[in-house]
Design an enzyme around this catalytic site. Sequence first.
Site, short mmCIF file in Angstrom:
data_model
loop_
_atom_site.label_atom_id
_atom_site.label_comp_id
_atom_site.label_asym_id
_atom_site.label_seq_id
_atom_site.Cartn_x
_atom_site.Cartn_y
_atom_site.Cartn_z
N LYS A 112 0.83 -1.21 0.00
CA LYS A 112 0.00 0.00 0.00
C LYS A 112 0.87 1.27 0.00
O LYS A 112 0.45 2.31 -0.49
CB LYS A 112 -0.92 0.03 1.24
CG LYS A 112 -1.86 -1.14 1.38
CD LYS A 112 -3.03 -1.08 0.43
CE LYS A 112 -4.06 -2.15 0.69
NZ LYS A 112 -3.61 -3.52 0.41
C1 LIG Z 1 -4.05 -4.58 -0.38
C2 LIG Z 1 -3.25 -5.83 -0.44
C3 LIG Z 1 -3.45 -6.80 -1.46
C4 LIG Z 1 -4.54 -6.66 -2.50
O1 LIG Z 1 -4.28 -5.69 -3.45
P1 LIG Z 1 -5.44 -5.11 -4.39
O2 LIG Z 1 -4.85 -3.98 -5.11
O3 LIG Z 1 -6.54 -4.70 -3.46
O4 LIG Z 1 -5.86 -6.22 -5.28
C5 LIG Z 1 -2.64 -7.92 -1.47
N1 LIG Z 1 -1.71 -8.12 -0.52
C6 LIG Z 1 -1.48 -7.23 0.47
C7 LIG Z 1 -0.46 -7.52 1.50
C8 LIG Z 1 -2.24 -6.05 0.53
O5 LIG Z 1 -2.01 -5.17 1.54
#
Ligand SMILES: *Cc1c(COP(=O)(O)O)cnc(C)c1O
Length: 495
Positions: A112
């Site tokens: 993120k």
């Molecule tokens: C948010 C997240 C995802 C999913 O990503 P998207 O863009 O929502 O598909 C996968 N793994 C982790 C560790 C995340 O924080």
Amino acid sequence: MKYVSTRGNEQNLQSAEAIIAGIATDGGLFVPTEFPQIDMDFIESLVDLTYQQRAVKVLRTFLVDYTQAEIEACVNGAYGCDKFDTQKIAPLAEVGAADVLELWHGPTSAFKDMALQLLPQLMSTALKKTGEKDQIVILVATSGDTGKAALEGFKDVDQIRIMVFYPNGGVSKMQYLQMATQPGSNVAVVAVKGNFDDTQTGVKKIFGDQDFKVKLKAKGVQLSSANSINWGRLVPQIVYYFSTYADLLQQKKITLGEKINFSVPTGNFGNILAGYYAKNMGLPIHKLICASNTNNVLTDFLQSGIYDRNREFFKTITPSMDILISSNLERLLYHVTGGDTNQIDIWMKQLSSEGKYAVGDSYIKEIQEIFWSGWADDEKTKETIRKVYDVDQYVMDTHTAVAWQVAEEYKKATGDLTRTVVVSTASPYKFNDSVLNALGREIKGKDEFALLADLESFNKTKAPAGLAQLRVMPVLHSSVCDKETMAAMVEAKIK
Ligand SMILES: *Cc1c(COP(=O)(O)O)cnc(C)c1O
């Protein structure tokens, strides 16, 4: 280039306007009306550049209303000044014969950060560009990871405040400490008496409360959102697909023009959709592999064309993928239907009234040309962590293990020998208990920091400083509210 709502009621926005608004007033998501086109010279020119320089070149193609200098300043604010623990920002790790794209070297150790370090920069620049004088208050409901990444990104950013709500007792100890110890002059963190659904519903209610908005507006305050429907969160993610390709060229693992695959652990469909944008711009990508956990609503959709959220919800060891409504899919549908906003509106209404819609054979065939899909349950995920550690002594987190496993299945099912990059979305130290458990270690009776030390004792990569430090950081936020009093809390914190 202009931005429009996927549901048709807002058109002709500049990217800065789309980024401030977050979501369109008709409930749609903002999308660019075209894919900027790049050629092989563009890709070749990235090879000798830093991540920041690559980012500027890629972002320029979409954010045409920002100047070069503005984008450079945003990128340096996001990925400069030692916020990431590696100069490479998004390094490619060699694990046996595989390539793993590590997207967790930012301040909160999860992918993120890649977007939430840049979004605040893009937003505050957008406020200056558009002459907006109001203060923006970002409201976030979080089940853990997004809240901390948003706090880190928005802390001390001019003209913006951030308020994060999380379910009281509903996040891990580490996630609680990450948020409760958050410094910054413009941040607030509040625990809500209820579960994540209550928290999210509470925030949505505030966004939908017109009287409340009018009241805030009179005080010079507007609300906005930092969640993954904001275009300013999607566009930074396109960069690392290009950067990975440039790294593979630099390492002479591929030749210019050669196609590669990516396997992406998917929840809200944001990360993998950024790969779709990169492919449509001309980056040589063959397949995007959509990896899900037991909440495999996307696997079923990508195989059948029927999206059906009417199913049991499972809590898994990959909590960031425990999702039944993948919002960013709406953007893919917009592009695949050639911008048929009426059709998107109908499908999204069906999704909200019946929990279900079907896109039909011809669209799903087109989608399957690009996307392959599969899923792994908790047992398979743990087995993968153990197997990769045994063979290569590389410790990966649970989400990454899902992508690894589904990539293996893809190769077995298709015989495709195209080089496949596994996208790694979290540091294993964010999920110590599940990872240690997968590796067969004793976890009973140990607190988060004992588990962290355990994992560190045999992992080649040391624990991120941001997590290790939490042990001694003072708790700065202890507000708790009821789900009915969240709006009052917003008012109180604004003052
Ligand atoms: C948010 C997240 C995802 C999913 O990503 P998207 O863009 O929502 O598909 C996968 N793994 C982790 C560790 C995340 O924080």
